[in-house]
Design a protein around this motif. Structure first.
Motif, PDB file in Angstrom:
ATOM      1  N   GLY A  52       0.798  -1.232   0.000  1.00  0.00           N
ATOM      2  CA  GLY A  52       0.000   0.000   0.000  1.00  0.00           C
ATOM      3  C   GLY A  52       0.825   1.273   0.000  1.00  0.00           C
ATOM      4  O   GLY A  52       1.842   1.377  -0.678  1.00  0.00           O
ATOM      5  N   ARG A  56       4.283   2.401  -1.846  1.00  0.00           N
ATOM      6  CA  ARG A  56       4.261   3.446  -2.880  1.00  0.00           C
ATOM      7  C   ARG A  56       5.300   4.525  -2.555  1.00  0.00           C
ATOM      8  O   ARG A  56       6.036   4.981  -3.434  1.00  0.00           O
ATOM      9  N   TRP A 238      -0.439   5.508 -11.358  1.00  0.00           N
ATOM     10  CA  TRP A 238      -0.855   4.346 -10.566  1.00  0.00           C
ATOM     11  C   TRP A 238      -2.242   3.853 -10.976  1.00  0.00           C
ATOM     12  O   TRP A 238      -3.200   3.837 -10.208  1.00  0.00           O
ATOM     13  N   ARG A 239      -2.316   3.459 -12.240  1.00  0.00           N
ATOM     14  CA  ARG A 239      -3.503   2.736 -12.706  1.00  0.00           C
ATOM     15  C   ARG A 239      -3.087   1.822 -13.856  1.00  0.00           C
ATOM     16  O   ARG A 239      -2.043   2.040 -14.494  1.00  0.00           O
ATOM     17  N   ARG A 242      -6.137  -0.324 -20.069  1.00  0.00           N
ATOM     18  CA  ARG A 242      -7.191  -1.311 -20.397  1.00  0.00           C
ATOM     19  C   ARG A 242      -6.672  -2.390 -21.338  1.00  0.00           C
ATOM     20  O   ARG A 242      -7.130  -3.515 -21.317  1.00  0.00           O
ATOM     21  N   VAL A 265      -2.121  -4.936  -8.019  1.00  0.00           N
ATOM     22  CA  VAL A 265      -3.488  -5.004  -7.476  1.00  0.00           C
ATOM     23  C   VAL A 265      -3.441  -5.606  -6.074  1.00  0.00           C
ATOM     24  O   VAL A 265      -3.983  -5.045  -5.107  1.00  0.00           O
ATOM     25  N   GLY A 268      -2.191  -3.402  -3.397  1.00  0.00           N
ATOM     26  CA  GLY A 268      -2.973  -2.197  -3.132  1.00  0.00           C
ATOM     27  C   GLY A 268      -2.417  -0.932  -3.765  1.00  0.00           C
ATOM     28  O   GLY A 268      -2.697   0.172  -3.310  1.00  0.00           O
ATOM     29  N   VAL A 270      -2.752  -0.247  -7.199  1.00  0.00           N
ATOM     30  CA  VAL A 270      -3.674   0.184  -8.280  1.00  0.00           C
ATOM     31  C   VAL A 270      -5.036  -0.454  -8.014  1.00  0.00           C
ATOM     32  O   VAL A 270      -5.132  -1.464  -7.315  1.00  0.00           O
ATOM     33  N   ASP A 271      -6.074   0.153  -8.588  1.00  0.00           N
ATOM     34  CA  ASP A 271      -7.410  -0.436  -8.478  1.00  0.00           C
ATOM     35  C   ASP A 271      -7.473  -1.717  -9.298  1.00  0.00           C
ATOM     36  O   ASP A 271      -6.788  -1.850 -10.307  1.00  0.00           O
ATOM     37  N   ASP A 272      -8.321  -2.606  -8.879  1.00  0.00           N
ATOM     38  CA  ASP A 272      -8.491  -3.884  -9.564  1.00  0.00           C
ATOM     39  C   ASP A 272      -9.378  -3.695 -10.786  1.00  0.00           C
ATOM     40  O   ASP A 272     -10.536  -4.078 -10.789  1.00  0.00           O
ATOM     41  N   ALA A 273      -8.799  -3.067 -11.827  1.00  0.00           N
ATOM     42  CA  ALA A 273      -9.570  -2.818 -13.050  1.00  0.00           C
ATOM     43  C   ALA A 273      -9.215  -3.896 -14.072  1.00  0.00           C
ATOM     44  O   ALA A 273      -8.086  -4.370 -14.107  1.00  0.00           O
ATOM     45  N   SER A 274     -10.182  -4.281 -14.889  1.00  0.00           N
ATOM     46  CA  SER A 274      -9.891  -5.353 -15.839  1.00  0.00           C
ATOM     47  C   SER A 274      -9.061  -4.818 -17.011  1.00  0.00           C
ATOM     48  O   SER A 274      -9.174  -3.664 -17.405  1.00  0.00           O
TER      49      SER A 274
END
Ligand SMILES: *Cc1c(COP(=O)(O)O)cnc(C)c1O
Ligand SMILES: [Zn+2]
Length: 421
Positions: A52, A56, A238-239, A242, A265, A268, A270-274
Motif C-alpha cells: 500500500g 508506494r 498508478w492505474r 485497459r 493489485v 494495493g 492500483v485499483d483492480d480494473a480489468s
C-alpha cells in the motif's frame, strides 16, 4: 537440475521460494529452474514485506531505474549499490499522431529502446545478474536472438565478470558487432536459436558456475520483465491500462507484465480494473499465434523464418502461459507478415519519431490488424510496447526507404527536384 554448490544462503529480498508453474511444488530459493517433482518451470514466490501507501512511498523515493521496485524483485537490498547498468524508467510516450492514424482514442508507446543497450533485455539481465551473484555464479552466459547478447555482454563488462554469449551466425551485423565491442566471449553458431538454446542447456549442465541468464537462472531473469508493467502503471498515475500489446518470443515478457499488474493489485497500489493482454508475433515464427487461433492449450514448435530475428524462437518456453494469460484477460495473439513488419516500423517512425527494431514493427502492425478485426477496442486506453531500437535492424528497411533525391551541390539542381515545396 539441483547444483551441488556450496553457496551462502541467498538474500534475495522478499523471494521466499521457487514455485512450480505446473504442479505448485515449492522449493527453496536457489539455482534451480526445473521442478524436482515434474520438471515444470519454476517461478519466484514472495512474502511481501511492504504494501500500500508505505510501498508506494518507498518506490516513489527510489532511484530513477528499475531498482525503485527492488522490494518486488528477487534481488539483495543493496542491489543498486553494486556496479550494474541501472536500466529502466524509459519513456511512456503519448502517441496521439499514431492514435489518430489508427482511429484510436488514447494510445501510449512504452519505449524500451531507451535502455542502456537499447532493448528491454537490460531489465531481465540486471535482475538475473544480481541474483546470480548472490547465488555464487562466476560467469554470465546466454543463448540469444541478439538483444540479450548485447545486454549480457554489457552488464558483465560493467560488473567486471566474464561473459559467454552464443548467437546464431545469421544474426544482424549490428547486434554481433555491438556485442563483440563490449568484450567477453562471443560464439557465433551455425544453427537456429532453438539449436543454440539446446546447446546452452547442455553446457549449463557441465559448467556449474555459469549462469545462463535465460536457462538456469531463468526464474530470476523472467522477474525483470515485471518492471515494465510496474513502470507503465506508475507512469499512468498508478492505474492499469485497459489494453497492452506486447511482442512474443519466448513469451516471458508478456506473462511477467501480467504478473506485475496482478501484484500491483494485490499490493494495493492500483485499483483492480480489468485489462486485456495482446501478443504479437511475426507470421514466419508464429507458434503461439497459431496455437491461439486453433484453440490449442499447447504450442507446437516451428522452424523460424522471419526478419524479426529478435522474436525468432520456434519453441517458446512460456508459450502455453502466454495462451493462459491472453485467454484469461480476453486478449488475443496475432501475427503479421515481414512486409507488414516493415510497414509497422515506418508507421511508428513517421507518426511518433520513434525508430523501432523489427519487434516493434511486429507490434505496431499487430495492433493495426487487431483493430481492423474488431478484437481491440479503439476507445480504451492502450499501451503498445516498443522493445528495441531500429538502429540494430537497419537491413529490414534498407530496401524501402532512402533519400528523396541525390543531387550535386547547386541551387539549380535542388530546384530542379521540385522538393522546395
Ligand atoms: C527478447 C525480445 C522480446 C521478447 O522477449 P520474450 O520475453 O522472450 O518473449 C521482444 N522484443 C525484443 C526486442 C526482444 O529482444
Ligand atoms: Zn512441478
Amino acid at each position: 537440475m539441483t547444483l551441488a554448490l556450496s553457496r551462502p544462503t541467498a538474500r534475495l529480498g522478499a523471494a521466499v521460494a521457487l514455485s512450480c508453474r505446473e504442479c505448485g511444488t515449492r522449493t527453496e530459493v536457489g539455482p534451480q529452474y526445473a521442478c524436482p517433482e515434474c520438471f515444470g518451470p519454476l517461478e519466484v514466490a514472495y512474502e511481501w514485506t511492504l504494501r500500500g501507501e508505505e510501498l508506494r512511498r518507498e518506490i516513489e523515493s527510489g532511484p530513477e531505474n528499475i531498482w525503485r521496485y527492488a522490494a518486488l524483485l528477487p534481488v539483495p537490498a543493496d542491489v543498486a549499490a553494486t556496479p550494474n547498468m541501472n536500466p529502466g524508467r524509459t519513456k511512456l510516450v503519448r502517441a496521439d499522431n499514431l492514435a489518430r492514424e489508427l482511429g484510436m482514442g488514447n494510445l501510449w508507446v512504452k519505449d524500451d529502446s531507451g535502455n542502456p543497450t537499447h532493448s528491454f533485455k537490460d531489465r531481465v539481465v540486471a535482475v538475473a545478474l544480481a541474483a546470480a551473484r548472490e547465488l555464487g555464479f562466476q560467469v554470465l552466459a546466454c543463448p540469444s536472438t541478439g538483444n540479450l547478447a548485447n545486454a549480457v555482454a554489457a552488464a558483465a563488462a560493467r560488473a567486471g565478470i566474464r561473459s559467454v554469449v552464443f548467437v546464431p551466425r545469421t544474426l544482424e551485423q549490428q547486434k554481433i558487432l555491438t556485442t563483440a565491442a563490449y568484450g567477453g566471449t562471443l560464439v557465433a553458431v551455425d544453427g537456429s536459436y532453438d539449436d543454440i538454446n539446446r546447446l546452452a542447456g547442455q553446457i549449463a549442465a557441465e559448467r556449474e558456475d555459469w549462469a545462463f541468464v535465460n536457462v538456469n537462472v531463468r526464474p530470476f531473469y523472467a522477474e525483470g520483465s515485471k518492471t515494465l508493467g510496474y513502470e507503465v502503471a506508475e507512469q499512468l498515475g498508478w492505474r492499469l491500462p485497459r489494453q497492452v500489446v506486447i511482442p512474443v518470443a519466448s513469451g516471458a515478457q508478456l506473462t511477467k507484465v501480467d504478473k506485475g499488474f496482478r501484484e500491483l493489485v494485490e499490493l494495493g497500489l492500483v485499483d483492480d480494473a480489468s485489462y486485456s493482454v495482446f501478443g504479437a508475433q511475426a507470421t514466419g515464427c508464429s507458434p503461439v499465434s497459431t496455437a491461439f487461433k486453433q484453440g490449442w492449450d499447447t504450442v507446437r514448435p516451428v522452424k523460424a523464418d522471419t526478419i524479426a530475428k529478435s522474436l525468432a524462437i520456434g519453441n517458446p518456453a512460456d508459450g502455453p502461459y502466454v495462451l493462459d494469460t491472453v485467454n484469461r484477460t480476453g486478449g488475443a495473439v496475432e501475427d503479421v507478415s515481414d512486409d507488414e513488419v516493415v510497414d509497422g516500423i515506418r508507421l511508428l517512425a513517421r507518426t511518433e519519431g520513434i525508430f523501432a527494431e523489427t519487434a516493434g514493427g511486429v507490434t505496431v502492425s499487430v495492433l493495426r490488424k487487431l483493430l481492423a478485426a474488431g478484437r481491440l477496442d479503439p476507445d480504451a486506453d492502450t499501451v503498445l510496447f516498443n522493445t528495441g531500437d531500429g538502429l540494430k535492424t537497419l537491413d529490414a528497411i534498407a530496401g524501402s526507404v532512402g533519400p528523396s533525391a541525390t543531387i550535386p551541390p547547386t541551387l539549380e539542381a535542388f530546384e530542379a527536384t521540385g522538393l522546395a515545396g
